[in-house]
Scaffold this motif. Structure first.
Motif, short mmCIF file in Angstrom:
data_model
loop_
_atom_site.label_atom_id
_atom_site.label_comp_id
_atom_site.label_asym_id
_atom_site.label_seq_id
_atom_site.Cartn_x
_atom_site.Cartn_y
_atom_site.Cartn_z
N ILE A 65 0.86 -1.18 0.00
CA ILE A 65 0.00 0.00 0.00
C ILE A 65 0.90 1.23 0.00
N ALA A 66 0.52 2.22 -0.79
CA ALA A 66 1.29 3.45 -0.87
C ALA A 66 0.36 4.65 -0.73
N PRO A 89 -2.20 15.31 -8.57
CA PRO A 89 -3.63 15.53 -8.40
C PRO A 89 -4.30 14.60 -7.39
N CYS A 90 -3.70 13.47 -7.06
CA CYS A 90 -4.30 12.52 -6.12
C CYS A 90 -3.60 12.55 -4.76
N THR A 91 -2.91 13.63 -4.44
CA THR A 91 -2.17 13.74 -3.18
C THR A 91 -3.06 13.39 -2.00
N GLY A 92 -2.52 12.53 -1.12
CA GLY A 92 -3.24 12.13 0.08
C GLY A 92 -4.05 10.87 -0.07
N GLU A 93 -4.19 10.37 -1.29
CA GLU A 93 -4.97 9.15 -1.51
C GLU A 93 -4.09 7.92 -1.32
N GLN A 94 -4.70 6.89 -0.72
CA GLN A 94 -4.05 5.61 -0.51
C GLN A 94 -4.35 4.70 -1.69
N CYS A 95 -3.36 3.87 -2.08
CA CYS A 95 -3.56 3.00 -3.23
C CYS A 95 -2.80 1.69 -3.06
N ASP A 96 -3.20 0.68 -3.81
CA ASP A 96 -2.49 -0.59 -3.86
C ASP A 96 -1.55 -0.55 -5.06
N VAL A 97 -0.28 -0.87 -4.84
CA VAL A 97 0.70 -0.89 -5.92
C VAL A 97 0.55 -2.21 -6.68
N LEU A 98 0.35 -2.13 -7.99
CA LEU A 98 0.11 -3.32 -8.80
C LEU A 98 1.38 -3.82 -9.48
N VAL A 108 -1.17 1.71 -10.12
CA VAL A 108 -1.79 1.63 -8.79
C VAL A 108 -3.30 1.56 -8.92
N ASP A 109 -3.93 0.98 -7.90
CA ASP A 109 -5.38 0.84 -7.86
C ASP A 109 -5.90 1.58 -6.63
N PHE A 110 -6.85 2.49 -6.85
CA PHE A 110 -7.45 3.26 -5.76
C PHE A 110 -8.73 2.62 -5.23
N GLY A 111 -9.18 1.53 -5.84
CA GLY A 111 -10.44 0.91 -5.46
C GLY A 111 -11.58 1.41 -6.33
N ASP A 112 -11.56 2.70 -6.69
CA ASP A 112 -12.58 3.27 -7.56
C ASP A 112 -11.96 3.81 -8.83
N LEU A 131 5.12 8.52 -4.78
CA LEU A 131 4.53 7.52 -3.90
C LEU A 131 5.38 7.30 -2.66
N LEU A 132 4.70 6.99 -1.54
CA LEU A 132 5.36 6.65 -0.29
C LEU A 132 4.75 5.35 0.22
N ARG A 133 5.56 4.31 0.34
CA ARG A 133 5.06 3.02 0.83
C ARG A 133 4.72 3.14 2.31
N ILE A 134 3.53 2.63 2.69
CA ILE A 134 3.07 2.80 4.06
C ILE A 134 2.73 1.50 4.77
N ASP A 135 2.98 0.33 4.16
CA ASP A 135 2.67 -0.91 4.86
C ASP A 135 3.54 -2.07 4.40
N GLY A 136 3.23 -3.26 4.93
CA GLY A 136 3.85 -4.51 4.49
C GLY A 136 3.22 -4.94 3.19
N GLY A 137 3.46 -6.15 2.76
CA GLY A 137 3.02 -6.61 1.44
C GLY A 137 1.79 -7.48 1.45
#
Length: 88
Positions: A11-12, A18-27, A54-58, A68-74
């Motif tokens: 997760i990043a 334009p999407c600053t602050g949004e969380q996404c899944d790195v594909l 990346v995927d934002f879910g929507d 991008l800044l990675r914020i979690d494990g895999g």
């Protein structure tokens, strides 16, 4: 403390653009013209540059590493799918 590298399955947070602050899944990493799969649908990278899909879910997008800044494990499932695709 060093920043963790951006990698598929993690997760990043978008830190600029334009999407600053949004969380996404790195594909995956894509070059201009490459296709990538998000939510069961294939998309073509027509951004004119290489970057991380990346995927934002929507929705989805392609971002340079510096945005991008990675914020979690895999996510082991995503990592396994990436290895299988690369082996094929």
């Amino acid at each position: 403390m060093s920043m963790k590298p951006i990698e598929p399955g993690y997760i990043a947070l978008v830190i600029s653009g334009p999407c600053t602050g949004e969380q996404c899944d790195v594909l995956c990493w894509v070059n201009d013209g490459d296709s990538f799969k998000a939510d069961g649908t294939y998309y073509d990278n027509q951004t004119g540059k290489s970057g991380w899909a990346v995927d934002f879910g929507d929705g989805c997008g392609v971002f340079e590493t510096k945005r991008l800044l990675r914020i979690d494990g895999g996510d082991e499932l995503v990592e396994q799918e990436q290895h299988e695709e690369q082996a094929a």
